[in-house]
Design a protein around this motif. Structure first.
Motif, PDB file in Angstrom:
ATOM      1  N   CYS A 123       7.708 -27.904  37.002  1.00 61.50           N
ATOM      2  CA  CYS A 123       6.414 -27.255  36.801  1.00 61.50           C
ATOM      3  C   CYS A 123       6.491 -26.410  35.537  1.00 61.50           C
ATOM      4  N   GLU A 124       5.776 -26.827  34.532  1.00 61.84           N
ATOM      5  CA  GLU A 124       5.682 -26.066  33.279  1.00 61.84           C
ATOM      6  C   GLU A 124       4.428 -25.207  33.359  1.00 61.84           C
ATOM      7  N   ARG A 125       4.606 -23.905  33.542  1.00 66.63           N
ATOM      8  CA  ARG A 125       3.452 -22.998  33.631  1.00 66.63           C
ATOM      9  C   ARG A 125       3.074 -22.483  32.252  1.00 66.63           C
ATOM     10  N   PRO A 126       1.777 -22.280  32.016  1.00 73.89           N
ATOM     11  CA  PRO A 126       1.357 -21.725  30.728  1.00 73.89           C
ATOM     12  C   PRO A 126       1.842 -20.284  30.577  1.00 73.89           C
ATOM     13  N   PRO A 134      10.162 -10.470  37.946  1.00 71.10           N
ATOM     14  CA  PRO A 134      11.214 -10.666  36.945  1.00 71.10           C
ATOM     15  C   PRO A 134      12.458 -11.378  37.478  1.00 71.10           C
ATOM     16  N   GLN A 135      12.673 -11.341  38.786  1.00 73.20           N
ATOM     17  CA  GLN A 135      13.827 -12.044  39.352  1.00 73.20           C
ATOM     18  C   GLN A 135      13.584 -13.551  39.441  1.00 73.20           C
ATOM     19  N   HIS A 136      12.325 -13.981  39.308  1.00 75.57           N
ATOM     20  CA  HIS A 136      11.990 -15.404  39.398  1.00 75.57           C
ATOM     21  C   HIS A 136      11.021 -15.766  38.281  1.00 75.57           C
ATOM     22  N   PRO A 137      11.512 -15.843  37.063  1.00 74.73           N
ATOM     23  CA  PRO A 137      10.633 -16.112  35.914  1.00 74.73           C
ATOM     24  C   PRO A 137      10.121 -17.545  35.877  1.00 74.73           C
ATOM     25  N   ASN A 138       9.162 -17.785  34.992  1.00 74.49           N
ATOM     26  CA  ASN A 138       8.587 -19.123  34.837  1.00 74.49           C
ATOM     27  C   ASN A 138       9.634 -20.176  34.505  1.00 74.49           C
ATOM     28  N   SER A 139      10.757 -19.768  33.936  1.00 82.67           N
ATOM     29  CA  SER A 139      11.792 -20.739  33.584  1.00 82.67           C
ATOM     30  C   SER A 139      12.390 -21.410  34.826  1.00 82.67           C
ATOM     31  N   GLU A 140      12.207 -20.796  35.990  1.00 81.06           N
ATOM     32  CA  GLU A 140      12.627 -21.423  37.244  1.00 81.06           C
ATOM     33  C   GLU A 140      11.514 -22.369  37.658  1.00 81.06           C
ATOM     34  N   LYS A 141      11.656 -23.633  37.300  1.00 79.91           N
ATOM     35  CA  LYS A 141      10.523 -24.541  37.403  1.00 79.91           C
ATOM     36  C   LYS A 141      10.771 -25.815  38.203  1.00 79.91           C
ATOM     37  N   TYR A 142      11.865 -25.916  38.889  1.00 85.88           N
ATOM     38  CA  TYR A 142      12.181 -27.121  39.650  1.00 85.88           C
ATOM     39  C   TYR A 142      11.599 -26.981  41.062  1.00 85.88           C
ATOM     40  N   ILE A 143      10.675 -27.847  41.419  1.00 84.08           N
ATOM     41  CA  ILE A 143       9.955 -27.761  42.694  1.00 84.08           C
ATOM     42  C   ILE A 143      10.388 -28.903  43.616  1.00 84.08           C
ATOM     43  N   VAL A 144      10.638 -28.566  44.884  1.00 82.41           N
ATOM     44  CA  VAL A 144      10.964 -29.547  45.918  1.00 82.41           C
ATOM     45  C   VAL A 144       9.941 -29.387  47.037  1.00 82.41           C
ATOM     46  N   LEU A 145       9.268 -30.473  47.368  1.00 87.31           N
ATOM     47  CA  LEU A 145       8.303 -30.499  48.463  1.00 87.31           C
ATOM     48  C   LEU A 145       8.827 -31.426  49.548  1.00 87.31           C
ATOM     49  N   GLU A 146       8.646 -31.035  50.793  1.00 86.98           N
ATOM     50  CA  GLU A 146       9.095 -31.878  51.905  1.00 86.98           C
ATOM     51  C   GLU A 146       8.094 -31.810  53.047  1.00 86.98           C
ATOM     52  N   LEU A 147       7.857 -32.942  53.693  1.00 87.25           N
ATOM     53  CA  LEU A 147       7.016 -33.047  54.881  1.00 87.25           C
ATOM     54  C   LEU A 147       7.848 -33.662  55.998  1.00 87.25           C
ATOM     55  N   SER A 148       7.669 -33.166  57.203  1.00 85.83           N
ATOM     56  CA  SER A 148       8.380 -33.715  58.360  1.00 85.83           C
ATOM     57  C   SER A 148       7.426 -33.845  59.533  1.00 85.83           C
ATOM     58  N   ALA A 149       7.547 -34.944  60.255  1.00 86.94           N
ATOM     59  CA  ALA A 149       6.780 -35.174  61.475  1.00 86.94           C
ATOM     60  C   ALA A 149       7.771 -35.264  62.635  1.00 86.94           C
ATOM     61  N   PHE A 150       7.452 -34.603  63.727  1.00 86.72           N
ATOM     62  CA  PHE A 150       8.328 -34.576  64.895  1.00 86.72           C
ATOM     63  C   PHE A 150       7.609 -35.201  66.080  1.00 86.72           C
ATOM     64  N   SER A 151       8.276 -36.102  66.752  1.00 87.78           N
ATOM     65  CA  SER A 151       7.742 -36.751  67.960  1.00 87.78           C
ATOM     66  C   SER A 151       6.457 -37.519  67.701  1.00 87.78           C
ATOM     67  N   SER A 152       6.340 -38.093  66.528  1.00 88.30           N
ATOM     68  CA  SER A 152       5.161 -38.892  66.203  1.00 88.30           C
ATOM     69  C   SER A 152       5.168 -40.170  67.026  1.00 88.30           C
TER      70      SER A 152
END
Length: 184
Positions: A123-126, A134-152
């Motif tokens: 994610c490249e933010r403008p 300040p502990q989590h600047p824009n340079s921290e840009k790697y995003i992980v998304l996860e979805l899980s279904a249980f007992s479907s």
């Protein structure tokens, strides 16, 4: 946040037995339709949900989780995490030992398996939307998304639904996080 319980009967248009509850039109930060989650949820009488954080991974928290429960048991989980750099070990653990793992077309990289799906992207933010933390600047840009279904109740329907939901979740996340490369 609790969700109301409404009785439903019969079958849905896709042949899947309808749940005996109704999830609101939008769920989990507004990222998903209640109908999508109902398709992959087990039967039950009451649905509820919890959200750990708002979906702003750049101002205070580097993760957000939404859980949907059916009769008190986890039925669906959506998570988003931000990291300083791409971590190969994290990526391996994300997709290791997933039943029937296959790649899906989610702009960057995506996967679906019998009970879940995941994607990673940068994610490249403008500059105009700099992180206020300040502990989590824009340079921290790697995003992980996860979805899980249980007992479907239906594995193939779950795979198809989770694949579609992940494509939409990635687009939602890129837009919500103000990624200037949202459509790249």
């Amino acid at each position: 946040m609790a969700l109301g319980a409404v009785a439903l009967t019969g079958c849905s248009n896709d042949g899947h037995k309808a749940a005996s509850f109704e999830i609101p039109d939008t769920a989990c930060w507004g990222a998903f339709s209640g109908n999508e989650i109902e398709k992959i949820a087990p039967e039950g009488k009451k649905a509820s949900s919890d959200i750990t954080n708002s979906f702003d991974l750049y101002n205070g928290k580097e993760s957000a989780i939404c859980s949907v429960y059916v009769d008190g048991n986890t039925a669906f989980l959506a998570s988003a995490n931000r990291y300083p750099v791409e971590n190969p070990a994290e990526l391996r653990s994300l997709i290791k030992d997933r039943p029937h793992l296959s790649s899906i077309p989610v702009r960057d990289r995506g996967w679906v398996w019998d009970t879940g799906s995941a994607t990673t992207f940068t994610c490249e933010r403008p500059v105009s939307h700099a992180s206020k933390d300040p502990q989590h600047p824009n340079s921290e840009k790697y995003i992980v998304l996860e979805l899980s279904a249980f007992s479907s109740p239906d594995k193939e329907l779950t795979r198809r639904t989770l694949e579609k939901m992940m494509v939409n979740f990635r687009d939602f996340a890129a837009k919500k996080l103000l990624c200037k490369n949202a459509h790249s």
